[in-house]
Design an enzyme around this catalytic site. Structure first.
Site, PDB file in Angstrom:
ATOM      1  N   GLU A  54      -8.409 -21.498  -3.736  1.00  0.00           N
ATOM      2  CA  GLU A  54      -7.443 -21.646  -4.832  1.00  0.00           C
ATOM      3  C   GLU A  54      -6.202 -22.440  -4.421  1.00  0.00           C
ATOM      4  O   GLU A  54      -5.066 -22.048  -4.679  1.00  0.00           O
ATOM      5  CB  GLU A  54      -7.059 -20.261  -5.384  1.00  0.00           C
ATOM      6  CG  GLU A  54      -6.524 -20.338  -6.804  1.00  0.00           C
ATOM      7  CD  GLU A  54      -6.379 -18.965  -7.479  1.00  0.00           C
ATOM      8  OE1 GLU A  54      -7.359 -18.222  -7.539  1.00  0.00           O
ATOM      9  OE2 GLU A  54      -5.274 -18.697  -7.952  1.00  0.00           O
ATOM     10  N   ARG A  97     -16.608  -6.946  11.701  1.00  0.00           N
ATOM     11  CA  ARG A  97     -16.017  -8.297  11.571  1.00  0.00           C
ATOM     12  C   ARG A  97     -16.798  -9.195  10.625  1.00  0.00           C
ATOM     13  O   ARG A  97     -16.674 -10.421  10.677  1.00  0.00           O
ATOM     14  CB  ARG A  97     -15.876  -8.977  12.937  1.00  0.00           C
ATOM     15  CG  ARG A  97     -14.995  -8.203  13.900  1.00  0.00           C
ATOM     16  CD  ARG A  97     -14.530  -9.076  15.034  1.00  0.00           C
ATOM     17  NE  ARG A  97     -13.678  -8.316  15.927  1.00  0.00           N
ATOM     18  CZ  ARG A  97     -14.120  -7.642  16.987  1.00  0.00           C
ATOM     19  NH1 ARG A  97     -15.397  -7.651  17.283  1.00  0.00           N
ATOM     20  NH2 ARG A  97     -13.286  -6.969  17.735  1.00  0.00           N
ATOM     21  N   LYS A 136     -14.371 -13.953  -4.061  1.00  0.00           N
ATOM     22  CA  LYS A 136     -13.123 -13.176  -4.026  1.00  0.00           C
ATOM     23  C   LYS A 136     -13.493 -11.698  -3.935  1.00  0.00           C
ATOM     24  O   LYS A 136     -14.261 -11.203  -4.765  1.00  0.00           O
ATOM     25  CB  LYS A 136     -12.290 -13.410  -5.286  1.00  0.00           C
ATOM     26  CG  LYS A 136     -11.475 -14.677  -5.253  1.00  0.00           C
ATOM     27  CD  LYS A 136     -10.522 -14.727  -6.439  1.00  0.00           C
ATOM     28  CE  LYS A 136      -9.678 -15.992  -6.417  1.00  0.00           C
ATOM     29  NZ  LYS A 136      -8.824 -16.109  -7.621  1.00  0.00           N
ATOM     30  N   HIS A 175      -2.567 -10.417 -17.546  1.00  0.00           N
ATOM     31  CA  HIS A 175      -2.207  -9.453 -16.496  1.00  0.00           C
ATOM     32  C   HIS A 175      -0.902  -8.749 -16.822  1.00  0.00           C
ATOM     33  O   HIS A 175      -0.742  -7.560 -16.557  1.00  0.00           O
ATOM     34  CB  HIS A 175      -2.041 -10.161 -15.140  1.00  0.00           C
ATOM     35  CG  HIS A 175      -3.326 -10.283 -14.380  1.00  0.00           C
ATOM     36  ND1 HIS A 175      -3.493 -11.175 -13.348  1.00  0.00           N
ATOM     37  CD2 HIS A 175      -4.507  -9.630 -14.505  1.00  0.00           C
ATOM     38  CE1 HIS A 175      -4.725 -11.058 -12.879  1.00  0.00           C
ATOM     39  NE2 HIS A 175      -5.359 -10.135 -13.562  1.00  0.00           N
ATOM     40  N   GLU A 218     -14.557 -13.924 -20.749  1.00  0.00           N
ATOM     41  CA  GLU A 218     -14.584 -14.828 -19.587  1.00  0.00           C
ATOM     42  C   GLU A 218     -15.530 -16.005 -19.848  1.00  0.00           C
ATOM     43  O   GLU A 218     -15.322 -17.107 -19.363  1.00  0.00           O
ATOM     44  CB  GLU A 218     -14.993 -14.082 -18.314  1.00  0.00           C
ATOM     45  CG  GLU A 218     -14.107 -12.903 -17.937  1.00  0.00           C
ATOM     46  CD  GLU A 218     -12.803 -13.286 -17.222  1.00  0.00           C
ATOM     47  OE1 GLU A 218     -12.571 -14.490 -16.961  1.00  0.00           O
ATOM     48  OE2 GLU A 218     -12.007 -12.365 -16.933  1.00  0.00           O
ATOM     49  N   LYS A 273     -18.213 -22.196 -13.083  1.00  0.00           N
ATOM     50  CA  LYS A 273     -17.507 -21.524 -11.982  1.00  0.00           C
ATOM     51  C   LYS A 273     -17.935 -22.106 -10.637  1.00  0.00           C
ATOM     52  O   LYS A 273     -17.106 -22.311  -9.740  1.00  0.00           O
ATOM     53  CB  LYS A 273     -17.743 -20.010 -12.040  1.00  0.00           C
ATOM     54  CG  LYS A 273     -17.011 -19.313 -10.927  1.00  0.00           C
ATOM     55  CD  LYS A 273     -16.357 -18.027 -11.283  1.00  0.00           C
ATOM     56  CE  LYS A 273     -15.431 -17.623 -10.129  1.00  0.00           C
ATOM     57  NZ  LYS A 273     -14.981 -16.276 -10.145  1.00  0.00           N
ATOM     58  N   ARG A 303      -9.058 -24.237  -8.615  1.00  0.00           N
ATOM     59  CA  ARG A 303      -9.554 -22.880  -8.906  1.00  0.00           C
ATOM     60  C   ARG A 303      -8.578 -22.090  -9.783  1.00  0.00           C
ATOM     61  O   ARG A 303      -8.979 -21.175 -10.507  1.00  0.00           O
ATOM     62  CB  ARG A 303      -9.859 -22.129  -7.602  1.00  0.00           C
ATOM     63  CG  ARG A 303     -10.498 -20.771  -7.865  1.00  0.00           C
ATOM     64  CD  ARG A 303     -11.150 -20.164  -6.643  1.00  0.00           C
ATOM     65  NE  ARG A 303     -11.792 -18.909  -7.007  1.00  0.00           N
ATOM     66  CZ  ARG A 303     -12.666 -18.251  -6.267  1.00  0.00           C
ATOM     67  NH1 ARG A 303     -13.019 -18.743  -5.098  1.00  0.00           N
ATOM     68  NH2 ARG A 303     -13.203 -17.117  -6.665  1.00  0.00           N
ATOM     69  N   HIS A 347     -10.010  -5.456 -19.395  1.00  0.00           N
ATOM     70  CA  HIS A 347      -9.558  -6.695 -18.767  1.00  0.00           C
ATOM     71  C   HIS A 347      -9.909  -7.922 -19.613  1.00  0.00           C
ATOM     72  O   HIS A 347      -9.067  -8.792 -19.861  1.00  0.00           O
ATOM     73  CB  HIS A 347     -10.143  -6.821 -17.355  1.00  0.00           C
ATOM     74  CG  HIS A 347      -9.826  -8.125 -16.696  1.00  0.00           C
ATOM     75  ND1 HIS A 347      -8.541  -8.474 -16.325  1.00  0.00           N
ATOM     76  CD2 HIS A 347     -10.609  -9.200 -16.387  1.00  0.00           C
ATOM     77  CE1 HIS A 347      -8.549  -9.691 -15.800  1.00  0.00           C
ATOM     78  NE2 HIS A 347      -9.795 -10.148 -15.823  1.00  0.00           N
ATOM     79  N   HIS A 374      -4.922 -15.427 -17.865  1.00  0.00           N
ATOM     80  CA  HIS A 374      -4.708 -14.298 -16.965  1.00  0.00           C
ATOM     81  C   HIS A 374      -3.233 -13.975 -16.720  1.00  0.00           C
ATOM     82  O   HIS A 374      -2.907 -12.823 -16.452  1.00  0.00           O
ATOM     83  CB  HIS A 374      -5.415 -14.533 -15.622  1.00  0.00           C
ATOM     84  CG  HIS A 374      -6.898 -14.268 -15.704  1.00  0.00           C
ATOM     85  ND1 HIS A 374      -7.750 -15.039 -16.474  1.00  0.00           N
ATOM     86  CD2 HIS A 374      -7.680 -13.325 -15.126  1.00  0.00           C
ATOM     87  CE1 HIS A 374      -8.983 -14.580 -16.351  1.00  0.00           C
ATOM     88  NE2 HIS A 374      -8.973 -13.546 -15.547  1.00  0.00           N
ATOM     89  N   ASN A 396      -7.750 -19.010 -13.982  1.00  0.00           N
ATOM     90  CA  ASN A 396      -6.777 -18.000 -14.401  1.00  0.00           C
ATOM     91  C   ASN A 396      -6.276 -18.235 -15.827  1.00  0.00           C
ATOM     92  O   ASN A 396      -5.314 -17.589 -16.257  1.00  0.00           O
ATOM     93  CB  ASN A 396      -5.583 -17.968 -13.439  1.00  0.00           C
ATOM     94  CG  ASN A 396      -6.007 -17.571 -12.045  1.00  0.00           C
ATOM     95  OD1 ASN A 396      -6.935 -16.773 -11.884  1.00  0.00           O
ATOM     96  ND2 ASN A 396      -5.374 -18.135 -11.031  1.00  0.00           N
TER      97      ASN A 396
END
Ligand code: GLY
Length: 367
Positions: free
Chosen positions: A237, A121, A143, A252, A185, A227, A241, A267, A248, A245
């Site tokens: 987000e 947990r 994340k 993506h 990035e 960041k 946040r 990427h 992205h 992206n």
């Protein structure tokens, strides 16, 4: 050496330490977060390069460690690998007061972080990112995720690390293309909210993408600061946040069309191209000066990153649009895009119409 603190009340604050030669002294920094032992989750390549140095520094402060290495590559972000990892952690006998160390790039950090979120947990974990992309992006902000056949990062958790150690020296063993991919990035962070930083990256700071350690250190520190400010204010987000992206949604869609084949487009390369497209789209919509979009493109091209769709391949506009609409960041009827009024002035738009985006994609050269 620089220390950036992450956390603004939503979660327990932690330090991101950025500097040279950190691996040799990692044991001392990690010691406060572990009892007598830790599992180092890594990939086979990184474990061979940096595992022994990390184990020696842990041993020097009396911490026993075991390396659990997964195969390198995105395929390790899977349920199967997560299950194998859980089993190894259980057989090593880690308990809830122990911690995991993630030694590697984004794949390792995402997988080990999710394992830490789930194991008994939830146990603590420490990030030791070894790629530029992981140092400036994925190791900070909590994340964690694995992929499923239906898409990337669809199963995951927000689980913040207790400490991040970003050793600039480990970047010297990175293949050039991976360094450039991480650089995308870095550039993205300037484009979002810091024009001075972007201008520095487009000038003297650009030495970082050619491996200059001082420029790399400056780039990593400022990226982490940006960041940290964003995720400290919006961990889950709900708003700001999403700015991270930038590039992205276009990126993506292009990656997905290429089947996420690293060989076709890494990427960061997709993000670089996506940032150029986001600025050109912004200019097309009269939101920013076309000269600004051209300047963004010039700086990104000078870093050896792609700026035009044709460099990535041939695409059907309707397929790209479908991917963009299917992106988990899409909401309601409109498409969500991160757009810009200028360099360092990104904002979230949730109202872009499919018709406009389709016309834009065709102007960009999609069929
Ligand atoms: N890489 C985007 C984020 O961490 O939110």
């Amino acid at each position: 050496m620089n220390v950036v603190s992450v956390g603004g009340g939503a979660f327990q604050p932690y330090d991101v330490v950025v500097g040279r030669g950190l691996l040799a002294g990692a044991g001392q920094r990690i010691a406060p977060f572990v009892r007598g032992r830790t599992a180092i989750v890594s990939d086979e390549t990184v474990a061979a390069l940096h595992g022994p140095a990390l184990q020696v520094s842990l041993q020097a402060v009396g911490i026993r460690s075991e390396i659990i290495a997964v195969p390198p590559g995105e395929a390790s972000k899977s349920f199967a690998e997560l299950e194998r990892l859980m089993d190894r952690l259980l057989s090593f006998g880690l308990d809830r007061k122990d911690a995991i160390v993630a030694l590697g790039g984004g794949v390792v950090g995402d997988l080990a972080g999710l394992a830490a979120a789930l194991y008994m947990r939830g146990i603590d974990f420490i990030q030791v990112p070894t790629t530029l992309l992981a140092q400036v992006d994925s190791s900070v902000g909590g994340k964690t995720a694995i992929d499923t056949p239906r898409g990337k990062n669809l199963v995951g958790a927000f689980h913040q690390p207790r400490l991040v150690l970003a050793d600039i020296d480990v970047l010297s063993t990175l293949p050039e293309r991976q360094l450039r991919s991480g650089w995308a990035e870095v550039l993205k962070h300037g484009l979002i909210c810091d024009a001075d930083f972007f201008n520095w990256l487009g000038g003297e700071g650009g030495a970082g993408v050619r491996g200059d350690p001082a420029a790399l250190e400056g780039a990593v520190v400022r990226s982490v600061e940006i960041k940290a400010a964003v995720v400290g204010a919006d961990e889950k987000e709900a708003g700001r946040r999403a700015l991270l992206n930038l590039g992205h949604t276009f990126g993506h869609a292009i990656e997905a069309e290429l089947g996420f084949e690293e060989a076709a487009l890494a990427h960061g390369e997709a993000v670089a191209l996506g940032c150029c497209m986001a600025f050109r789209y912004s200019a097309r919509q009269g939101l920013c000066d076309p000269a600004i979009a051209a300047r963004v493109e010039a700086v990104i091209a000078a870093a050896g990153l792609p700026t035009r769709l044709a460099e990535a391949g041939q695409f059907a506009a309707s397929n790209l649009l479908a991917r963009m609409a299917g992106d988990k960041k899409a909401e309601g009827g409109g498409l969500t895009l991160i757009l810009a009024r200028g360099i360092g002035e990104a904002f979230v738009s949730k109202t872009e119409t499919p018709e406009t985006v389709l016309a834009f994609l065709k102007e960009e050269g999609a069929a």
